[in-house]
Write an enzyme that holds these catalytic residues in place. Structure first.
Site, PDB file in Angstrom:
ATOM      1  N   HIS A   1      -6.437  13.997  15.154  1.00 49.78           N
ATOM      2  CA  HIS A   1      -5.231  14.800  15.393  1.00 49.78           C
ATOM      3  C   HIS A   1      -5.489  16.023  16.280  1.00 49.78           C
ATOM      4  O   HIS A   1      -4.772  16.269  17.248  1.00 49.78           O
ATOM      5  CB  HIS A   1      -4.648  15.295  14.068  1.00 49.78           C
ATOM      6  CG  HIS A   1      -4.457  14.219  13.036  1.00 49.78           C
ATOM      7  ND1 HIS A   1      -3.978  12.974  13.360  1.00 49.78           N
ATOM      8  CD2 HIS A   1      -4.679  14.198  11.697  1.00 49.78           C
ATOM      9  CE1 HIS A   1      -3.902  12.243  12.252  1.00 49.78           C
ATOM     10  NE2 HIS A   1      -4.330  12.950  11.236  1.00 49.78           N
TER      11      HIS A   1
ATOM     12  N   ASP B   1     -11.567  13.533   9.496  1.00 52.68           N
ATOM     13  CA  ASP B   1     -10.208  13.262   9.027  1.00 52.68           C
ATOM     14  C   ASP B   1      -9.142  13.943   9.891  1.00 52.68           C
ATOM     15  O   ASP B   1      -8.058  13.399  10.087  1.00 52.68           O
ATOM     16  CB  ASP B   1     -10.102  13.747   7.573  1.00 52.68           C
ATOM     17  CG  ASP B   1      -8.788  13.374   6.908  1.00 52.68           C
ATOM     18  OD1 ASP B   1      -8.414  12.190   6.979  1.00 52.68           O
ATOM     19  OD2 ASP B   1      -8.144  14.262   6.311  1.00 52.68           O
TER      20      ASP B   1
ATOM     21  N   LYS C   1       4.723  13.522  16.158  1.00 52.51           N
ATOM     22  CA  LYS C   1       5.404  14.766  15.775  1.00 52.51           C
ATOM     23  C   LYS C   1       6.125  15.369  16.975  1.00 52.51           C
ATOM     24  O   LYS C   1       5.644  15.317  18.108  1.00 52.51           O
ATOM     25  CB  LYS C   1       4.407  15.768  15.192  1.00 52.51           C
ATOM     26  CG  LYS C   1       3.801  15.249  13.880  1.00 52.51           C
ATOM     27  CD  LYS C   1       3.220  16.345  13.033  1.00 52.51           C
ATOM     28  CE  LYS C   1       2.569  15.720  11.810  1.00 52.51           C
ATOM     29  NZ  LYS C   1       2.658  16.532  10.609  1.00 52.51           N
TER      30      LYS C   1
ATOM     31  N   GLY D   1       0.840  -1.205   0.000  1.00 48.76           N
ATOM     32  CA  GLY D   1       0.000   0.000   0.000  1.00 48.76           C
ATOM     33  C   GLY D   1       0.873   1.251   0.000  1.00 48.76           C
ATOM     34  O   GLY D   1       2.077   1.206   0.279  1.00 48.76           O
TER      35      GLY D   1
ATOM     36  N   LYS E   1      -8.444  21.976   4.025  1.00 46.75           N
ATOM     37  CA  LYS E   1      -7.625  21.770   2.836  1.00 46.75           C
ATOM     38  C   LYS E   1      -7.742  22.993   1.929  1.00 46.75           C
ATOM     39  O   LYS E   1      -8.689  23.750   2.020  1.00 46.75           O
ATOM     40  CB  LYS E   1      -8.075  20.518   2.089  1.00 46.75           C
ATOM     41  CG  LYS E   1      -7.807  19.241   2.904  1.00 46.75           C
ATOM     42  CD  LYS E   1      -7.759  18.014   2.028  1.00 46.75           C
ATOM     43  CE  LYS E   1      -7.580  16.737   2.842  1.00 46.75           C
ATOM     44  NZ  LYS E   1      -6.205  16.478   3.278  1.00 46.75           N
TER      45      LYS E   1
ATOM     46  N   ASP F   1      -1.940   7.529  15.505  1.00 45.14           N
ATOM     47  CA  ASP F   1      -2.302   8.897  15.152  1.00 45.14           C
ATOM     48  C   ASP F   1      -0.960   9.576  14.909  1.00 45.14           C
ATOM     49  O   ASP F   1      -0.226   9.855  15.863  1.00 45.14           O
ATOM     50  CB  ASP F   1      -3.060   9.568  16.299  1.00 45.14           C
ATOM     51  CG  ASP F   1      -3.488  10.981  15.933  1.00 45.14           C
ATOM     52  OD1 ASP F   1      -2.680  11.710  15.320  1.00 45.14           O
ATOM     53  OD2 ASP F   1      -4.625  11.369  16.242  1.00 45.14           O
ATOM     54  N   HIS F   2      -0.625   9.812  13.642  1.00 47.50           N
ATOM     55  CA  HIS F   2       0.765  10.228  13.381  1.00 47.50           C
ATOM     56  C   HIS F   2       1.086  11.606  13.960  1.00 47.50           C
ATOM     57  O   HIS F   2       2.241  11.944  14.137  1.00 47.50           O
ATOM     58  CB  HIS F   2       1.120  10.122  11.892  1.00 47.50           C
ATOM     59  CG  HIS F   2       0.601  11.247  11.050  1.00 47.50           C
ATOM     60  ND1 HIS F   2      -0.719  11.358  10.705  1.00 47.50           N
ATOM     61  CD2 HIS F   2       1.225  12.305  10.487  1.00 47.50           C
ATOM     62  CE1 HIS F   2      -0.877  12.447   9.956  1.00 47.50           C
ATOM     63  NE2 HIS F   2       0.288  13.043   9.797  1.00 47.50           N
TER      64      HIS F   2
HETATM   65  C1  BG6 Z   1      -3.960  12.577   7.557  1.00 47.97           C
HETATM   66  C2  BG6 Z   1      -5.186  12.940   6.781  1.00 47.97           C
HETATM   67  O1  BG6 Z   1      -4.328  11.950   8.747  1.00 47.97           O
HETATM   68  O2  BG6 Z   1      -3.194  13.730   7.852  1.00 47.97           O
HETATM   69  C3  BG6 Z   1      -4.831  13.703   5.534  1.00 47.97           C
HETATM   70  O3  BG6 Z   1      -5.899  11.777   6.438  1.00 47.97           O
HETATM   71  C4  BG6 Z   1      -3.932  14.875   5.856  1.00 47.97           C
HETATM   72  O4  BG6 Z   1      -5.997  14.161   4.871  1.00 47.97           O
HETATM   73  C5  BG6 Z   1      -2.756  14.435   6.715  1.00 47.97           C
HETATM   74  O5  BG6 Z   1      -3.461  15.419   4.649  1.00 47.97           O
HETATM   75  C6  BG6 Z   1      -1.955  15.632   7.187  1.00 47.97           C
HETATM   76  O6  BG6 Z   1      -0.790  15.187   7.810  1.00 47.97           O
HETATM   77  P1  BG6 Z   1       0.511  16.082   7.839  1.00 47.97           P
HETATM   78  O7  BG6 Z   1       1.480  15.316   8.667  1.00 47.97           O
HETATM   79  O8  BG6 Z   1       0.948  16.258   6.422  1.00 47.97           O
HETATM   80  O9  BG6 Z   1       0.101  17.388   8.441  1.00 47.97           O
END
Ligand code: BG6
Length: 491
Positions: free
Chosen positions: A243, A238, A185, A17, A339, A180-181
């Site tokens: 986040h 999203d 950070k 993926g 966005k 949750d990325h």
């Molecule tokens: C993701 C969303 O979780 O985070 C995306 O699904 C978004 O839509 C992205 O673009 C943003 O992440 P970052 O790290 O680029 O701010």
């Protein structure tokens, strides 16, 4: 190497993926380079695709090409990778996977440690977890079993709960790592230190001194090629539910007894559960949705590939959060994400109250206006902290001016900062759940956004309502103006 490398076999569902190729393999490679993984690991890539191990390894080498020039090292790394064609609904496939895992445990002496990473369409999360358990893929010889779940974790409270029930029928909460990325950070991770490591900050971190808190997660990009997913999600699901509310929880929480995952989670949940949940009128007053129109020579959301021409999906969401707790009283937290905004930025602006009496505004001095102190935590693209304070202007006479005390991470230092997925993977290897969303947090966040989504689903918006390249709909400015506030950024 500064630590004992972890031994483990990874099983990655969604092995070719986009996320795996762009983020996960480079992250695992960096951990390998730095010694957190060494000889005792293997990874099985899984999806319905038919690939040979060699073809899979070629993809791995390609995926890590920007991380290394050392061909031999890249090949050695890739030699730990295996491919298995896998249908997530076929129970026999899991039995075969169990055998492969046993063989790899032996071959690489991984002590039976297993990490299952599910990076697939969310409808498969539950079935994978269930089959892993029922078909005997979990390690039973004392090794650890950890399940990593990508987002989205449900699309409302009910679906999230259903998913969680499925997962917890096979894994314990402390074996589940919900990604949750934003928690990987640098700045998010710095919040507890900035707060609880500095009495001069924590002492004033409350409604007595803070006028309002603003969180902005703005993107320049539009929906790109993700309309299929995004048009059914929208900015609220999203970016806000996960986040943004995670960041809110770090900013709002009380001090944990110690910096361990169980204690931190307890305080985060308490904070999230004290957010006032709005009824329909409250949502109308306190939340704003938007959808981008054309602008900057780029198309409107409704004209993007894959988006229905009458889509009412939100590509922007803003809101005012209030807490029913003594720390925050009526201090509002304003949040927004969208966005196709003017710029890519992730930032937190904390506006402090002005002095109760401005002694400089009176008397024989030149009139001068004091500004609010603002503490800004920069998340993206720059990492840093700035504090605006009032001081005297050096000109003749008494003028005040505002100056910035600022720490911006140098490019050299920023280049050393591990990427979010590398950090999160490292934590998974070490069994540290600090920077993963616990179920009660996810549940509280859904319970908070559900009424917003519900109102939006049942009322007609007037879209598009902001131009691509702007900072979002006017209503989001009015939301703050009603309280006598305004967005600090851009100023
Ligand atoms: C993701 C969303 O979780 O985070 C995306 O699904 C978004 O839509 C992205 O673009 C943003 O992440 P970052 O790290 O680029 O701010």
């Amino acid at each position: 190497p500064t630590e004992n490398p972890t031994r483990a076999t990874f099983m990655l569902f969604g092995g070719t993926g986009d996320l795996a190729l762009r983020k996960l393999y480079p992250a695992i490679f960096n951990l390998y380079k730095k010694g957190s993984l060494s000889t005792h690991f293997a990874l099985v890539g899984l999806s319905r695709k038919a690939l040979t191990d060699e073809e899979f390894r070629a993809k791995i080498i390609e995926s890590i090409s920007s991380e290394t020039d050392d061909k031999a090292q890249a090949e050695e790394f890739a030699s730990h990778f295996y491919w298995k064609s896998h249908d997530v609904t076929n129970t026999d496939h899991y039995k075969e996977l169990g055998k492969i895992a046993d063989e790899l445990d032996q071959k690489y002496e991984t002590d039976g440690n297993r990490i299952f990473y599910v990076s697939m369409a969310p409808r498969f999360f539950g079935i994978v977890a269930k089959n892993l358990k029922e078909q005997g893929v979990l390690s039973t010889n004392g090794g650890f079993n950890r399940l990593v779940i990508e987002k989205p974790f449900g699309r409302d409270y009910a679906s999230a709960k259903e998913l969680n029930d499925e997962l917890t029928s096979a894994f314990n909460e402390n074996q589940i790592y919900r990604i949750d990325h934003y928690l990987g950070k640098e700045t998010t991770q710095a919040i507890p230190v900035i707060r609880f490591g500095n009495p001069i900050i924590e002492a004033i971190w409350n409604q007595n001194y803070i006028k309002d808190v603003q969180i902005t997660l703005a993107e320049k990009l539009g929906v790109e090629d993700r309309a299929g997913y995004y048009d059914t999600a929208g900015a609220l699901r999203d970016m806000i539910q996960n986040h943004t509310l995670q960041i809110v929880s770090y900013l709002a929480m009380d001090e944990p007894n110690s910096f361990v995952d169980t204690e931190i989670r307890r305080e985060k949940v308490k904070a999230l559960e004290s957010m006032e949940i709005y009824d329909a009128d409250g949502v109308k007053q306190n939340f704003v949705r938007g959808q981008y129109g054309a602008g900057d020579g780029t198309p409107a959301y409704r004209d993007e590939p894959g988006v229905p021409h009458d889509s009412n999906n939100n590509t922007y969401a803003a809101g005012k959060i209030v807490f029913n707790n003594p720390r925050w009283g009526k201090t509002p937290f304003y949040i927004r994400s969208g966005k196709k905004l003017a710029t890519k930025t992730g930032r937190i602006d904390i506006e402090f109250k002005k002095p109760i009496v401005d002694i400089f505004a009176k008397g024989t001095h030149q009139p001068a206006e004091l500004k609010s102190n603002v503490l800004t935590l920069l998340i993206d693209p720059k990492i840093g902290i700035t504090l605006e304070i009032n001081t005297k202007n050096s000109a003749q006479g008494m003028h005040t001016e505002t100056v910035d005390l600022s720490y911006l991470q140098s490019d050299a230092r920023a280049a050393e900062v591990p990427l979010p997925y590398e950090r999160l993977f490292h934590d998974i290897l070490k069994g540290d759940g600090t920077y993963f969303a616990s179920w009660p947090e996810v549940a509280a966040a859904w319970k908070y956004v559900d009424p917003v989504q519900k109102l939006w689903d049942t009322t007609q918006p007037d879209f598009p309502n902001y131009e691509s390249g702007s900072m979002g709909p006017k209503a989001a400015d009015e939301l703050l103006a009603r309280d006598g506030n305004s967005w600090y950024f851009p100023n």
